[in-house]
Design a protein around this motif. Structure first.
Motif, PDB file in Angstrom:
ATOM      1  N   LEU A 243       0.875  -1.171   0.000  1.00 18.80           N
ATOM      2  CA  LEU A 243       0.000   0.000   0.000  1.00 18.80           C
ATOM      3  C   LEU A 243       0.910   1.218   0.000  1.00 18.80           C
ATOM      4  N   SER A 244       0.929   1.981  -1.075  1.00 17.56           N
ATOM      5  CA  SER A 244       1.958   3.017  -1.199  1.00 17.56           C
ATOM      6  C   SER A 244       1.452   4.234  -1.952  1.00 17.56           C
ATOM      7  N   ALA A 245       1.782   5.419  -1.413  1.00 18.47           N
ATOM      8  CA  ALA A 245       1.622   6.701  -2.107  1.00 18.47           C
ATOM      9  C   ALA A 245       0.195   6.978  -2.562  1.00 18.47           C
ATOM     10  N   ASN A 246      -0.780   6.562  -1.762  1.00 23.38           N
ATOM     11  CA  ASN A 246      -2.175   6.889  -2.041  1.00 23.38           C
ATOM     12  C   ASN A 246      -2.567   8.172  -1.301  1.00 23.38           C
ATOM     13  N   ALA A 247      -3.466   8.939  -1.879  1.00 21.04           N
ATOM     14  CA  ALA A 247      -4.005  10.133  -1.222  1.00 21.04           C
ATOM     15  C   ALA A 247      -5.271   9.728  -0.479  1.00 21.04           C
ATOM     16  N   ILE A 248      -5.226   9.789   0.854  1.00 18.66           N
ATOM     17  CA  ILE A 248      -6.315   9.293   1.698  1.00 18.66           C
ATOM     18  C   ILE A 248      -6.786  10.431   2.598  1.00 18.66           C
ATOM     19  N   TYR A 249      -8.038  10.849   2.433  1.00 18.22           N
ATOM     20  CA  TYR A 249      -8.550  11.932   3.277  1.00 18.22           C
ATOM     21  C   TYR A 249     -10.075  11.915   3.291  1.00 18.22           C
ATOM     22  N   ASP A 250     -10.645  12.505   4.355  1.00 19.68           N
ATOM     23  CA  ASP A 250     -12.099  12.615   4.526  1.00 19.68           C
ATOM     24  C   ASP A 250     -12.787  11.254   4.488  1.00 19.68           C
ATOM     25  N   ASN A 251     -12.152  10.255   5.116  1.00 16.53           N
ATOM     26  CA  ASN A 251     -12.755   8.936   5.266  1.00 16.53           C
ATOM     27  C   ASN A 251     -13.092   8.705   6.733  1.00 16.53           C
ATOM     28  N   GLY A 252     -13.893   7.686   7.002  1.00 18.93           N
ATOM     29  CA  GLY A 252     -14.162   7.355   8.395  1.00 18.93           C
ATOM     30  C   GLY A 252     -12.927   6.878   9.123  1.00 18.93           C
ATOM     31  N   PHE A 253     -12.021   6.242   8.391  1.00 19.04           N
ATOM     32  CA  PHE A 253     -10.794   5.692   8.953  1.00 19.04           C
ATOM     33  C   PHE A 253      -9.798   5.618   7.809  1.00 19.04           C
ATOM     34  N   GLY A 254      -8.514   5.503   8.123  1.00 15.76           N
ATOM     35  CA  GLY A 254      -7.501   5.463   7.085  1.00 15.76           C
ATOM     36  C   GLY A 254      -7.241   4.056   6.579  1.00 15.76           C
ATOM     37  N   ILE A 255      -6.180   3.417   7.090  1.00 17.37           N
ATOM     38  CA  ILE A 255      -5.807   2.055   6.703  1.00 17.37           C
ATOM     39  C   ILE A 255      -6.041   1.134   7.888  1.00 17.37           C
ATOM     40  N   ASP A 256      -6.772   0.057   7.664  1.00 16.80           N
ATOM     41  CA  ASP A 256      -7.139  -0.885   8.721  1.00 16.80           C
ATOM     42  C   ASP A 256      -6.588  -2.265   8.360  1.00 16.80           C
ATOM     43  N   LEU A 257      -5.644  -2.759   9.160  1.00 16.03           N
ATOM     44  CA  LEU A 257      -5.052  -4.066   8.904  1.00 16.03           C
ATOM     45  C   LEU A 257      -5.732  -5.180   9.692  1.00 16.03           C
ATOM     46  N   MET A 258      -6.785  -4.869  10.379  1.00 16.11           N
ATOM     47  CA  MET A 258      -7.463  -5.875  11.188  1.00 16.11           C
ATOM     48  C   MET A 258      -8.844  -6.239  10.669  1.00 16.11           C
ATOM     49  N   GLY A 259      -9.398  -5.384   9.811  1.00 10.64           N
ATOM     50  CA  GLY A 259     -10.731  -5.639   9.302  1.00 10.64           C
ATOM     51  C   GLY A 259     -11.844  -5.296  10.261  1.00 10.64           C
ATOM     52  N   VAL A 260     -11.513  -4.609  11.366  1.00  7.65           N
ATOM     53  CA  VAL A 260     -12.518  -4.177  12.334  1.00  7.65           C
ATOM     54  C   VAL A 260     -12.652  -2.666  12.201  1.00  7.65           C
ATOM     55  N   ALA A 261     -13.817  -2.201  11.791  1.00  3.11           N
ATOM     56  CA  ALA A 261     -14.002  -0.791  11.481  1.00  3.11           C
ATOM     57  C   ALA A 261     -13.610   0.097  12.659  1.00  3.11           C
ATOM     58  N   GLY A 262     -12.728   1.041  12.398  1.00  2.00           N
ATOM     59  CA  GLY A 262     -12.348   2.022  13.408  1.00  2.00           C
ATOM     60  C   GLY A 262     -11.403   1.516  14.470  1.00  2.00           C
ATOM     61  N   ALA A 263     -10.947   0.255  14.366  1.00  2.00           N
ATOM     62  CA  ALA A 263     -10.054  -0.308  15.379  1.00  2.00           C
ATOM     63  C   ALA A 263      -8.609  -0.191  14.917  1.00  2.00           C
ATOM     64  N   THR A 264      -7.732   0.221  15.817  1.00  2.00           N
ATOM     65  CA  THR A 264      -6.323   0.355  15.502  1.00  2.00           C
ATOM     66  C   THR A 264      -5.520  -0.636  16.333  1.00  2.00           C
ATOM     67  N   GLU A 265      -4.734  -1.455  15.677  1.00  2.00           N
ATOM     68  CA  GLU A 265      -3.836  -2.360  16.385  1.00  2.00           C
ATOM     69  C   GLU A 265      -2.670  -1.558  16.938  1.00  2.00           C
ATOM     70  N   ALA A 266      -2.432  -1.684  18.228  1.00  2.00           N
ATOM     71  CA  ALA A 266      -1.381  -0.891  18.867  1.00  2.00           C
ATOM     72  C   ALA A 266      -0.010  -1.238  18.310  1.00  2.00           C
ATOM     73  N   ASN A 267       0.844  -0.230  18.174  1.00  2.00           N
ATOM     74  CA  ASN A 267       2.232  -0.463  17.784  1.00  2.00           C
ATOM     75  C   ASN A 267       2.955  -1.244  18.875  1.00  2.00           C
ATOM     76  N   ASP A 268       3.955  -1.991  18.476  1.00  2.00           N
ATOM     77  CA  ASP A 268       4.796  -2.659  19.458  1.00  2.00           C
ATOM     78  C   ASP A 268       6.258  -2.509  19.050  1.00  2.00           C
ATOM     79  N   THR A 269       7.144  -2.664  20.000  1.00  2.00           N
ATOM     80  CA  THR A 269       8.551  -2.336  19.777  1.00  2.00           C
ATOM     81  C   THR A 269       9.210  -3.271  18.776  1.00  2.00           C
ATOM     82  N   LEU A 270       9.025  -4.560  18.934  1.00  2.00           N
ATOM     83  CA  LEU A 270       9.705  -5.512  18.071  1.00  2.00           C
ATOM     84  C   LEU A 270       8.928  -5.789  16.790  1.00  2.00           C
ATOM     85  N   ASP A 271       7.628  -5.542  16.826  1.00  2.00           N
ATOM     86  CA  ASP A 271       6.762  -5.711  15.657  1.00  2.00           C
ATOM     87  C   ASP A 271       6.899  -7.102  15.038  1.00  2.00           C
TER      88      ASP A 271
END
Length: 297
Positions: A243-271
């Motif tokens: 997923l690269s260099a897309n213009a994303i604005y005025d959406n309910g949410f940006g990029i969702d890697l979990m498939g759960v609307a509006g849910a953000t997976e927390a960052n972690d150190t080692l990933d």
């Protein structure tokens, strides 16, 4: 309607017709099970290089349906019903190396359908270019473009002017399901047009489901995703997609890697994670400084 079968048929051109309408194209008639059917054939042209060579095509099920049809071109046509009473406006099944649309005046205008504007089923190496999917008060009950078990297709082309305009979809602008190595570029995806009959749709711009190695955007070839009331892009299931260099604005949410609307997976150190794109960490902006040189950290 029109039925073309048998690979021994060659140089077939279907051009300048009103199919499923009155001769002036202004009033709908009824076709029971298909306006144009291509089956087990190569190299048919439906439409032409400009709107004057295109067809007006209306049907109660599938205005254009291709089964085991290869190296065909569908361009410059007006297809579907504004009230959405067709299934898929264009449907390809087990059909490869076809072009739907083109550049400049070659794109099709797809007005409305109960399901999808363009549906590829077990079809590969097709190009979907320059189509206008949806008008202000038309609607698609499911998706603008739906790829199912269809790989190595191009949606939007490799140069400016080949992108599709995708509006007014109830579920998703582009759905890629169980389909690998597709390219999606230069498209403008706006499933919910403010002030239109579709403004309340809870739709997503692009969904990549159980798929791998697809490219969404790219430097100089990104998509514009706006006014999608849920997420702009959702990735579901295992696999790695760019997923690269897309213009994303005025959406309910940006990029969702979990498939759960509006849910953000927390960052972690080692990933070290499993899941869509290995649940890659999202960037955290800590400072933004405006001046003669803008700096974002």
């Amino acid at each position: 309607g029109v039925v073309v079968r048998d690979r021994r048929s060659g140089n077939v051109v279907i051009q300048g017709n009103c199919i499923g309408t009155t001769s002036d194209g202004q009033s709908d008639l009824v076709n029971g099970s298909g306006a144009i059917l291509l089956q087990d054939i190569n190299g048919v042209n439906i439409g032409g290089a400009s709107q004057s060579e295109g067809n007006v095509i209306v049907d109660d099920e599938y205005p254009v349906r291709c089964a085991y049809a290869d190296s065909c071109r569908i361009s410059s046509n007006i297809i579907g019903r504004g009230n959405g009473q067709v299934m898929d406006a264009i449907r390809l099944e087990h059909s490869n190396n076809n072009v739907i649309g083109g550049s400049h005046d070659e794109g099709n205008i797809l007005i409305g359908a109960m399901e999808n504007a363009i549906h590829l089923d077990y079809s590969s190496r097709n190009s979907i270019l320059g189509n206008k999917i949806g008008i202000r008060d038309s609607k698609f009950g499911a998706n603008g473009i739906y790829l199912y078990k269809s790989s190595n297709n191009i949606v939007g082309g490799e140069e400016y002017g080949h992108g599709n305009l995708i509006y007014s979809c109830a579920q998703t602008g582009i759905l890629i399901a169980v389909s690998d190595s597709n390219i999606v570029s230069y498209n403008d995806i706006e499933t919910n047009i403010p002030g239109s009959v579709t403004s309340s749709y809870q739709a997503i711009g692009i969904v990549v489901h159980e798929s791998n190695a697809s490219i969404i955007g790219g430097i100089g070839t990104g998509n514009v995703l706006r006014h999608n009331n849920r997420a702009a892009i959702v990735v579901e299931g295992p696999g790695a997609n760019l997923l690269s260099a897309n213009a994303i604005y005025d959406n309910g949410f940006g990029i969702d890697l979990m498939g759960v609307a509006g849910a953000t997976e927390a960052n972690d150190t080692l990933d070290i994670d499993t899941g869509p794109n290995n649940l890659q960490n999202y960037p955290t902006i800590t400072t933004a400084t405006a001046g003669s040189q803008t700096r974002v950290k």
